[in-house]
Design an enzyme around this catalytic site. Sequence first.
Site, PDB file in Angstrom:
ATOM      1  N   TYR A 119       9.516   5.305  -4.964  1.00 12.13           N
ATOM      2  CA  TYR A 119      10.468   4.557  -4.151  1.00 12.13           C
ATOM      3  C   TYR A 119      11.909   4.691  -4.658  1.00 12.13           C
ATOM      4  O   TYR A 119      12.863   4.335  -3.972  1.00 12.13           O
ATOM      5  CB  TYR A 119      10.070   3.081  -4.195  1.00 12.13           C
ATOM      6  CG  TYR A 119      10.426   2.294  -2.954  1.00 12.13           C
ATOM      7  CD1 TYR A 119       9.494   2.125  -1.942  1.00 12.13           C
ATOM      8  CD2 TYR A 119      11.675   1.701  -2.819  1.00 12.13           C
ATOM      9  CE1 TYR A 119       9.806   1.386  -0.814  1.00 12.13           C
ATOM     10  CE2 TYR A 119      11.993   0.968  -1.689  1.00 12.13           C
ATOM     11  CZ  TYR A 119      11.055   0.815  -0.697  1.00 12.13           C
ATOM     12  OH  TYR A 119      11.363   0.080   0.414  1.00 12.13           O
ATOM     13  N   LYS A 138      -3.301   1.946  -8.053  1.00 10.65           N
ATOM     14  CA  LYS A 138      -4.152   3.012  -7.520  1.00 10.65           C
ATOM     15  C   LYS A 138      -4.407   3.992  -8.680  1.00 10.65           C
ATOM     16  O   LYS A 138      -4.221   5.209  -8.573  1.00 10.65           O
ATOM     17  CB  LYS A 138      -3.422   3.673  -6.332  1.00 10.65           C
ATOM     18  CG  LYS A 138      -4.235   4.647  -5.535  1.00 10.65           C
ATOM     19  CD  LYS A 138      -5.278   3.993  -4.650  1.00 10.65           C
ATOM     20  CE  LYS A 138      -6.157   5.080  -4.048  1.00 10.65           C
ATOM     21  NZ  LYS A 138      -7.393   4.568  -3.443  1.00 10.65           N
ATOM     22  N   ASP A 149      -6.455  -0.125  -2.310  1.00  9.16           N
ATOM     23  CA  ASP A 149      -7.076  -0.078  -0.978  1.00  9.16           C
ATOM     24  C   ASP A 149      -8.014  -1.265  -0.747  1.00  9.16           C
ATOM     25  O   ASP A 149      -7.963  -1.919   0.297  1.00  9.16           O
ATOM     26  CB  ASP A 149      -7.768   1.266  -0.712  1.00  9.16           C
ATOM     27  CG  ASP A 149      -8.431   1.859  -1.929  1.00  9.16           C
ATOM     28  OD1 ASP A 149      -8.316   1.256  -3.013  1.00  9.16           O
ATOM     29  OD2 ASP A 149      -9.071   2.915  -1.823  1.00  9.16           O
ATOM     30  N   ASP A 155       5.782  -2.863  -1.557  1.00  8.06           N
ATOM     31  CA  ASP A 155       6.484  -2.842  -0.277  1.00  8.06           C
ATOM     32  C   ASP A 155       5.477  -3.059   0.858  1.00  8.06           C
ATOM     33  O   ASP A 155       5.680  -3.902   1.739  1.00  8.06           O
ATOM     34  CB  ASP A 155       7.169  -1.482  -0.131  1.00  8.06           C
ATOM     35  CG  ASP A 155       8.153  -1.444   1.017  1.00  8.06           C
ATOM     36  OD1 ASP A 155       8.853  -2.443   1.219  1.00  8.06           O
ATOM     37  OD2 ASP A 155       8.211  -0.416   1.723  1.00  8.06           O
TER      38      ASP A 155
END
Length: 413
Positions: A160, A227, A276, A300
């Site tokens: 980001y 993740k 997830d 985000d």
Amino acid sequence: MGKYKFIQVPKGEKISCGSDGVLRTPDQPIVAFVEGDGTGPDIWRASRHVFDAAVKHCYGGKKAVAWMEVYAGEKASKVCGEYLPMETIDAIREYEVAIKGPLTTPVGGGIRSLNVAMRQHLDLFACVRPVRHFENVPSPVKRPQDVDMVVFRENIEDVYSGMEIQAGKPETLRLIEFLGAEYGWKIRPDSGIGIKSMSEYGTKRLVRAAMRYALEKGRKSVTIVHKGNIMKFTEGAFLKWGYELVKQEFADVAVSWDDCKGEPGDKLLVKDSIADIFLQQIITRPREFDVVATMNLNGDYFSDALAAQVGGIGISPGANINYETGVSVFEATHGTAPKYANLDKVNPCSVILSGVMMFEHMGWKDVADTIVNGLVASFRAKTVTYDFHRLMEGATLLKCSEFGQAVVDHFGR
Ligand code: NAP
């Protein structure tokens, strides 16, 4: 002529930050504001009215905010000839606390995100997004009242941060060749490249802020979301350093799931979740999550997904805070909604609730509580802006400014 070329510094006093990271707020604090682009000016007018009225409601005339306009976005381009003048950054750093409306960011080119630039210049390493439901606010889920989370998103690093180079440029081809020669990585020559980085330092200061917040507010758990099963040396390292920090600095007051098998006693529980499954479980079992510490891009997405469950981005506040210097920018989490600009129509709650966070950060908790009471009572009376009105039975439709007035009218009820 003052120190700043375009900024008029009002009469008032500076907020300062003690070595304990706690702000010292004088009775007439100077607070910077950026009204924002598109619907920003409408929202700012309504919000400022609520803020000033709440301060007056709590303190009579004894205390008052001295608002100082600083420029960013389209107004800055008109007034100062550039989108983000350095004096805006310097003034926010000097006066510690700022609040802003949304700013336009073009997609796929043009000016860089002003929001991201501001966060990076001021090293605002924690993006804090509380998500809770207010009675009567329409929601797409059955039990929105079960959502009560605070997302701490690392705000400086990760993909980001905007370290990207465009496909086809000579420097991009050189990097692709280097990565092939040095690491054996096969990247198509017509690729653009972005860098994903995560440091131990950046992880630990973010997780430290989340832990301190959770302990101070008496929250039940901190979940590190990542993740790391796929991106082992960035997201996986975030998880590892996060737990390491908990052991190093919070062992007496917090315990990991593995160490207590889900039975933390009177300690703060620290656990983790892969991004997830986390996205699924915040819909199916939101009560299992409380404070969340996560990386920039994940944060985000999560923040907006969570916001949708409690009424959408029109009502979700946000803060960007450096907990070491105290410098902070509170902001609308939605965009500029340009099609509604100057119609006095949109929902000002995101900035109003960002103001609630700001007053809490400044130590004016009674002002924050007064505003929340006004909001709760306005929703209870079903007086709302168009976005909620279209989803509610029997509600009264108000303009943006009228909603601000309704909040004020409901103070103390
Ligand atoms: P957006 O401005 O957030 O608007 C998308 C939709 O969200 C609107 O059409 C509206 O939906 C709803 N919405 C947004 N703000 C609302 C409010 N205050 N009250 C009620 N509904 C609201 O997103 P966008 O169109 O993707 O982005 C426009 C510009 O804003 C872009 O330049 C983007 O980069 C920028 N942006 C800035 C920030 C920021 O400054 N923090 C954040 C995100 C985006 P309906 O039309 O369905 O009513």
